[in-house]
Design an enzyme around this catalytic site. Structure first.
Site, short mmCIF file in Angstrom:
data_model
loop_
_atom_site.label_atom_id
_atom_site.label_comp_id
_atom_site.label_asym_id
_atom_site.label_seq_id
_atom_site.Cartn_x
_atom_site.Cartn_y
_atom_site.Cartn_z
N SER A 1 1.18 -1.27 0.26
CA SER A 1 -0.02 -0.09 0.25
C SER A 1 1.11 1.10 -0.14
CB SER A 1 -1.06 -0.13 1.07
OG SER A 1 -0.37 0.49 2.46
N GLY B 1 -8.25 7.28 10.56
CA GLY B 1 -8.22 7.70 12.47
C GLY B 1 -9.27 9.00 12.47
N ALA B 2 -9.99 9.62 11.54
CA ALA B 2 -10.69 10.15 12.05
C ALA B 2 -11.78 9.96 12.15
CB ALA B 2 -10.92 11.44 9.95
N GLY B 3 -12.39 8.52 12.01
CA GLY B 3 -14.07 8.24 12.44
C GLY B 3 -14.81 8.42 11.13
N LEU B 4 -13.76 8.36 9.80
CA LEU B 4 -14.66 8.45 8.57
C LEU B 4 -14.13 7.01 7.60
CD1 LEU B 4 -13.33 11.56 6.86
CD2 LEU B 4 -15.13 11.42 8.37
N SER C 1 -12.29 4.29 7.14
CA SER C 1 -10.71 3.94 6.33
C SER C 1 -10.53 2.34 6.10
CB SER C 1 -9.44 4.02 6.86
OG SER C 1 -9.47 4.29 8.28
N SER C 2 -11.69 1.52 7.83
CA SER C 2 -11.30 0.71 7.30
C SER C 2 -11.91 -0.30 6.21
CB SER C 2 -11.12 -0.10 8.43
OG SER C 2 -12.28 0.20 9.50
N GLU D 1 -13.00 -7.45 10.32
CA GLU D 1 -12.99 -6.51 11.12
C GLU D 1 -13.24 -7.25 12.37
OE1 GLU D 1 -13.17 -2.66 10.20
OE2 GLU D 1 -13.23 -1.76 11.70
N ASP E 1 -20.57 0.72 8.75
CA ASP E 1 -19.65 1.08 7.87
C ASP E 1 -18.96 0.59 6.67
OD1 ASP E 1 -18.82 2.48 10.00
OD2 ASP E 1 -17.31 1.81 10.95
C1 GLA Z 1 -17.62 2.99 14.76
C2 GLA Z 1 -17.92 1.41 14.02
C3 GLA Z 1 -19.56 1.64 13.41
C4 GLA Z 1 -20.17 1.69 14.29
C5 GLA Z 1 -20.27 3.55 15.07
C6 GLA Z 1 -20.70 4.03 16.44
O1 GLA Z 1 -17.73 3.66 12.99
O2 GLA Z 1 -16.91 0.81 12.78
O3 GLA Z 1 -20.39 0.20 13.66
O4 GLA Z 1 -20.70 1.33 15.63
O5 GLA Z 1 -18.44 3.55 15.39
O6 GLA Z 1 -22.18 4.39 15.09
#
Ligand code: GLA
Length: 379
Positions: free
Chosen positions: A55, A119-122, A124-125, A157, A169
């Site tokens: 990557s 790591g931004a909660g968007l 990426s995984s 995951e 996600d």
């Molecule tokens: C992360 C998890 C999701 C969800 C959110 C909270 O993004 O990957 O499955 O639980 O947190 O809403």
């Protein structure tokens, strides 16, 4: 095994969750949308039955025989670099889900590149998982549909990486459509596209990445999930999805204060998702501000997954004119979102940057996102 070499490129997006946080693993409702930031994977088949992942975001590569994946996951996952557990875990989960004969599928080289902030909660995984699952599903001829591919990503995951996350996600990354949010029932896995109409209403969705990093495989996320399961058990239901706002009076009598507040967040958040869908349809996006604000307050006060940086981002955006704002994603860091008039992008950005500087916090990364298409083959 076919010896005809195949090459191609697939991609899958990150996501923003508009509303519905920590409801997915409670069999509840969520309303995420895919964003224009994507992870792409270039695939090339190989004839030796091995899978190699490289990557642009890590100097570590990993290579194993496809036939060894079953031995690697989950027990020996530490033998591969952390990022590589996502794509290799997806390959493993695909084989597990389909029971396909490993000798019948070609080896592959998978080369990843991504512009999804990590790591931004968007998610990426989920973007890595969605790109990998789509590519291997096609090239290995597995014939799984998008929901099945999302489940495969979630299993990778949970079991190959070891993060106890829900399915929001992966579903958002696999199923989203441009200009719309994906209204997902996490119990039935049925989805409906809900028009957002941001552009038509002259609105932008601003993401404020606080740069405070979070990790879902540890700590708080797991603990919150356990509290929810405990709350459901006390109420005698399979999942908190089965409790309504009217049941909260009884819940308060039956459980300790902390568990009750965790339950109250999930129950009221589920209702807010339903209300947001209804409001978007009946009154349009300008009318959802209070629901976004209430969601943030619930996560800050009841679920206790916000951090001072997220609260400052939300409060400052609101004071600078946002229609509504909330943290998005799993919490303990990551990003907030703010729904704002197009004309306020520069001034809200400047106000948040100033507030962060005054508080001595790291400079946040602030940008707009637009509801975009889910996973696809690009070439
Ligand atoms: C992360 C998890 C999701 C969800 C959110 C909270 O993004 O990957 O499955 O639980 O947190 O809403």
């Amino acid at each position: 095994m076919t010896d005809t070499p195949t090459a191609g490129t697939w991609s899958a997006p990150g996501r923003v969750n508009l509303i519905g946080e920590h409801t997915d693993y409670n069999d509840g409702f969520v309303l995420p949308f895919a964003i224009e930031f994507r992870t792409a994977v270039a695939l090339q088949t190989r004839t030796d039955g091995r899978i190699r992942v490289t990557s642009s975001f890590s100097s570590d590569a990993a290579e194993v025989a496809v036939s060894d994946l079953a031995a690697l996951f989950p027990d020996r996952r530490d033998e591969v670099p952390e990022w590589a557990r996502y794509p290799l875990g997806v390959a493993w989960a695909l084989l597990e889900a389909t029971g396909v004969d490993v000798a019948s599928v070609p080896g592959v080289d998978l080369s990843f590149s991504s512009d999804v902030p990590v790591g931004a909660g968007l998610s990426s995984s989920a973007a890595i998982e969605g790109a990998t699952a789509s590519a291997l599903n096609d090239v290995w001829g597995l014939g799984l549909d998008r929901v099945s591919l999302a489940k495969v990503g979630c299993r990778a995951e949970n079991e190959a990486v070891g993060a106890p996350t829900g399915i929001m996600d992966q579903m958002a990354s696999m199923l989203s459509r441009a200009d719309a949010a994906t209204f997902l029932d996490c119990r039935s896995l049925q989805t409906e596209s809900v028009d957002l109409g941001f552009a038509g209403a002259g609105l932008e969705l601003l993401v404020i990445d606080t740069k405070v990093t979070h990790a879902h495989s540890t700590g708080g996320y797991r603990e919150r999930r356990a509290s929810c399961e405990q709350g459901a058990a006390i109420m005698g239901v399979p999942a908190l999805r089965d409790i309504t706002v009217d049941d909260l009076t009884r819940a308060r009598e039956l459980m300790d204060d902390v568990t009750f507040r965790r339950v109250r967040h999930v129950v009221t958040e589920n209702q807010r998702v339903l209300d947001t869908v209804e409001t978007l349809r009946s009154a349009g996006p300008r009318a959802i501000g209070q629901l976004l604000d209430a969601s943030h307050a619930s996560m800050r006060d009841d679920f206790e997954i916000s951090v001072p940086e997220l609260d400052l981002a939300v409060d400052t955006a609101r004071a600078a004119g946002a229609i509504g704002a909330r943290m998005t994603g799993g919490g303990f860091g990551g990003a907030a979102i703010a729904l704002i008039d197009h004309s306020l992008v520069a001034s809200v950005t400047a106000a948040v940057e100033r507030a962060f500087a005054d508080a001595g916090y790291a400079t946040p990364h602030i940008f707009t996102v637009h509801p975009s298409e889910g996973a696809r083959r690009d070439a």
